[in-house]
Scaffold this motif. Structure first.
Motif, PDB file in Angstrom:
ATOM      1  N   SER A 374       0.854  -1.200   0.000  1.00 45.37           N
ATOM      2  CA  SER A 374       0.000   0.000   0.000  1.00 45.37           C
ATOM      3  C   SER A 374       0.888   1.247   0.000  1.00 45.37           C
ATOM      4  CB  SER A 374      -0.916   0.020   1.223  1.00 45.37           C
ATOM      5  OG  SER A 374      -1.832  -1.041   1.178  1.00 45.37           O
ATOM      6  N   ARG A 375       0.472   2.234  -0.771  1.00 42.62           N
ATOM      7  CA  ARG A 375       1.216   3.494  -0.832  1.00 42.62           C
ATOM      8  C   ARG A 375       0.238   4.653  -0.711  1.00 42.62           C
ATOM      9  NH1 ARG A 375       6.121   1.725  -2.067  1.00 42.62           N
ATOM     10  NH2 ARG A 375       6.352  -0.070  -3.491  1.00 42.62           N
ATOM     11  N   ARG A 376       0.722   5.768  -0.187  1.00 39.75           N
ATOM     12  CA  ARG A 376      -0.120   6.961   0.007  1.00 39.75           C
ATOM     13  C   ARG A 376       0.635   8.176  -0.507  1.00 39.75           C
ATOM     14  NH1 ARG A 376      -1.879  10.698   4.335  1.00 39.75           N
ATOM     15  NH2 ARG A 376      -4.176  10.846   4.276  1.00 39.75           N
ATOM     16  N   VAL A 378       0.225  12.296  -1.101  1.00 37.60           N
ATOM     17  CA  VAL A 378      -0.558  13.462  -0.710  1.00 37.60           C
ATOM     18  C   VAL A 378      -0.117  14.654  -1.554  1.00 37.60           C
ATOM     19  CG1 VAL A 378      -1.203  14.996   1.182  1.00 37.60           C
ATOM     20  CG2 VAL A 378      -0.795  12.561   1.640  1.00 37.60           C
ATOM     21  N   ASN A 397       3.725  14.393  -1.090  1.00 38.90           N
ATOM     22  CA  ASN A 397       4.250  14.007   0.229  1.00 38.90           C
ATOM     23  C   ASN A 397       5.256  15.024   0.749  1.00 38.90           C
ATOM     24  OD1 ASN A 397       2.629  11.781   0.128  1.00 38.90           O
ATOM     25  ND2 ASN A 397       4.260  10.300  -0.260  1.00 38.90           N
ATOM     26  N   TRP A 418      -2.605   2.094  -4.412  1.00 31.85           N
ATOM     27  CA  TRP A 418      -2.130   3.481  -4.311  1.00 31.85           C
ATOM     28  C   TRP A 418      -3.308   4.354  -3.887  1.00 31.85           C
ATOM     29  CZ3 TRP A 418       2.295   5.787  -7.543  1.00 31.85           C
ATOM     30  CH2 TRP A 418       3.330   4.850  -7.709  1.00 31.85           C
ATOM     31  N   GLU A 419      -3.080   5.131  -2.866  1.00 31.72           N
ATOM     32  CA  GLU A 419      -4.074   6.078  -2.370  1.00 31.72           C
ATOM     33  C   GLU A 419      -3.561   7.486  -2.669  1.00 31.72           C
ATOM     34  OE1 GLU A 419      -6.618   5.808   1.561  1.00 31.72           O
ATOM     35  OE2 GLU A 419      -4.683   6.714   2.023  1.00 31.72           O
ATOM     36  N   ILE A 420      -4.274   8.204  -3.526  1.00 33.87           N
ATOM     37  CA  ILE A 420      -3.880   9.550  -3.937  1.00 33.87           C
ATOM     38  C   ILE A 420      -4.790  10.540  -3.216  1.00 33.87           C
ATOM     39  CG2 ILE A 420      -3.268  11.015  -5.879  1.00 33.87           C
ATOM     40  CD1 ILE A 420      -2.023   8.181  -5.959  1.00 33.87           C
ATOM     41  N   VAL A 421      -4.214  11.353  -2.334  1.00 31.26           N
ATOM     42  CA  VAL A 421      -4.970  12.267  -1.482  1.00 31.26           C
ATOM     43  C   VAL A 421      -4.705  13.692  -1.951  1.00 31.26           C
ATOM     44  CG1 VAL A 421      -5.400  13.026   0.882  1.00 31.26           C
ATOM     45  CG2 VAL A 421      -4.668  10.659   0.442  1.00 31.26           C
ATOM     46  N   THR A 467      -9.958  11.754  -2.205  1.00 31.58           N
ATOM     47  CA  THR A 467      -8.992  10.663  -2.176  1.00 31.58           C
ATOM     48  C   THR A 467      -9.405   9.631  -3.214  1.00 31.58           C
ATOM     49  OG1 THR A 467      -8.447  10.958   0.171  1.00 31.58           O
ATOM     50  CG2 THR A 467      -8.020   8.786  -0.793  1.00 31.58           C
ATOM     51  N   ARG A 469      -8.468   5.849  -4.814  1.00 32.34           N
ATOM     52  CA  ARG A 469      -7.742   4.606  -4.565  1.00 32.34           C
ATOM     53  C   ARG A 469      -7.728   3.767  -5.847  1.00 32.34           C
ATOM     54  NH1 ARG A 469     -10.961   5.567   0.043  1.00 32.34           N
ATOM     55  NH2 ARG A 469      -9.656   6.269   1.776  1.00 32.34           N
TER      56      ARG A 469
END
Length: 502
Positions: A374-376, A378, A397, A418-421, A467, A469
């Protein structure tokens, strides 16, 4: 003060840092006061946009000639060079072009082919590359910023198109710090990979609509980017289809047409509808869907593509038009995009020959398995006072792009979530090199929504406060990029590097 208000107010009094000055080339700062034009050139004497001819027959993009003698190989040359175009009837415009034309020639191949394209960079004093946007090519053939082609140099891009890779791709430059300028000056083109067995009836045709935008000064030249362009992304005064303003297409009543739409603009969001005609979505960035989906409108953020079947069942005119979309805008002068006529179809009252129906199933799309990583990411924007003045940036980030830094280490074959916030004040279209992904869900204000259909994507809009995903997998080792596809934002830092290891 809310961050958007602070940033907008700061822009009005900004003293650009050397880095921003290099990006914006605002030596005399003549476009800064008040920013009333919001990045739109109004002519040397305050006129509106330069008038362009309209209502000419839609022209097809010229094909790039295949020099190979036998089947299974596509071999050609692309040269990036200075050229002249005549958008307005009475003045010439200096542009950049591939093989002398903009948009560049249409590349048409078939899945399973080998591609060998010799690229010649003849842009005076500037490096360039060709990035094969969305295409499954090896990392060393991807045209990323770490692999520039110097001015005056040549290189060969060579890759295989695997089975199942049929889709609507495109090509454009990707040199570090010069991508936005080279694209808005004219360097972009469509790349079609055709299926060996295409379920869409051949009677529908296959028409590419390559959407770009254009800003002209009164003398016909293209003004350079302003401070507002760097903040919001460059939005031109005219939207063109295959290099034409509102061209016309003649069809008989009852005709169904397959249309491939490309948003090849630097920063314009296109919310589209077809007045007096019915749209069905059949494909996305990475090719056909599993099944057709009827729709009343579509949103194409910069770099996204969509395949449609449009049914012209009513005589008269059917217009591809824009609807309003608020993607967030810093400062005054947000462009008015509602009601632009992009393409007009003249539907005769003569009945077309009966056409075969659209199949209920188009192709299977394999779902990814359970992610193991999992990746985040921001997204934020910043503006800070430095000793040299005010400096703005777009961050992932908390960091701006550094070509010498690896941001993510991945392993080929791993399935990743991948979570793009998006914590910024405007939408950002997210693009990942080297592979396609599947959108899983969106979340905004605590509400989660699923996509209306499963599709292969390489670019997805992430609205402000949203967000997104997605699930993806890199199959080939090497260095890849991920970034916002508002090209000015990419240049001001909103990009990262993923090192895919075997």
């Amino acid at each position: 003060m809310h961050r958007r208000g602070f940033l907008a107010a700061s822009l009005a009094t900004v003293l650009a840092s050397p880095r921003a000055l290099a990006q914006m080339k605002m030596d005399d700062m003549s476009n800064m006061p008040g920013m009333d034009h919001a990045g739109h050139d109004m002519g040397a004497m305050g006129q509106g946009p330069v008038a362009l001819p309209q209502n000419q027959p839609l022209r097809e993009l010229p094909l790039l000639a295949n020099e190979a003698a036998g089947p299974g190989l596509f071999k050609a040359r692309l040269t990036a060079e200075s050229a002249t175009a005549r958008f307005a009837a009475d003045r010439d415009t200096p542009i950049l072009a591939y093989n002398g034309i903009s948009p560049g020639p249409l590349i048409e191949t078939q899945e399973g082919d080998r591609v060998e394209i010799t690229f010649s960079n003849r842009i005076e004093g500037e490096p360039s590359t060709i990035h094969w946007h969305g295409m499954p090519v090896p990392a060393d053939q991807d045209g990323n910023p770490m692999d520039p082609v110097a001015a005056g140099a040549d290189r060969v891009y060579a890759f295989e198109l695997p089975e199942g890779s049929a889709g609507s791709y495109w090509y454009h430059p990707h040199p570090h710090g010069r991508t936005a300028e080279q694209v808005y000056r004219g360097l972009a083109g469509a790349f079609l990979v055709k299926a060996k067995a295409d379920p869409i009836p051949a009677a529908y045709g296959d028409t590419t609509l390559f959407l770009t935008d254009l800003r002209l000064a009164a003398d016909g030249s293209m003004p350079e980017n302003t401070m507002t362009d760097m903040m919001n992304g460059r939005v031109g005064d005219q939207v063109l289809v295959n290099g034409q303003k509102n061209p016309r297409l003649a069809v008989a009543m009852g005709t169904k047409r397959r249309l491939r739409l490309y948003n090849a603009t630097n920063a314009r969001f296109l919310r589209l509808a077809f007045v007096n005609a019915a749209m069905t979505v059949i494909g996305s960035d990475g090719g056909l869907l599993e099944a057709p989906v009827a729709t009343d409108e579509i949103l194409l953020s910069p770099a996204e593509r969509v395949e449609l079947v449009v049914a012209f069942d009513k005589p008269g005119t059917a217009i591809l038009t824009t609807l309003d979309y608020d993607r967030g805008w810093m400062g005054p002068g947000r462009p008015e995009d509602k009601g632009l006529a992009l393409l007009t179809a003249d539907v005769s009252d003569t009945q077309a020959e009966p056409m075969p129906p659209l199949p209920e199933r188009l192709r299977p799309i394999a779902r990814f398995g359970q992610p193991t990583v999992s990746r985040r990411l921001v997204f934020t924007e910043t503006m800070a006072m430095k000793p040299t003045g005010m400096e703005m940036g777009f961050l992932i980030n908390g960091m701006a792009f550094d070509m010498g830094r690896v941001d993510i280490v991945a392993r080929a074959g791993d399935t990743e979530l991948w979570e793009i916030v998006n914590q910024a004040d405007m939408d950002h279209p997210f693009h990942l090199h080297g592979t396609q992904f599947q959108l899983i869900e969106r979340e905004r204000d605590g509400k989660v929504s699923k996509p209306p259909y499963l599709a292969w994507k390489d670019t997805v809009n992430v609205a402000r406060g949203e967000t997104v995903r997605l699930v993806t997998r890199q199959e080939r080792p090497g260095t890849r990029m991920y970034h916002c596809h508002i090209l000015e934002h990419e240049q001001l830092g909103m990009m990262g590097v993923v090192d895919v290891q075997a």
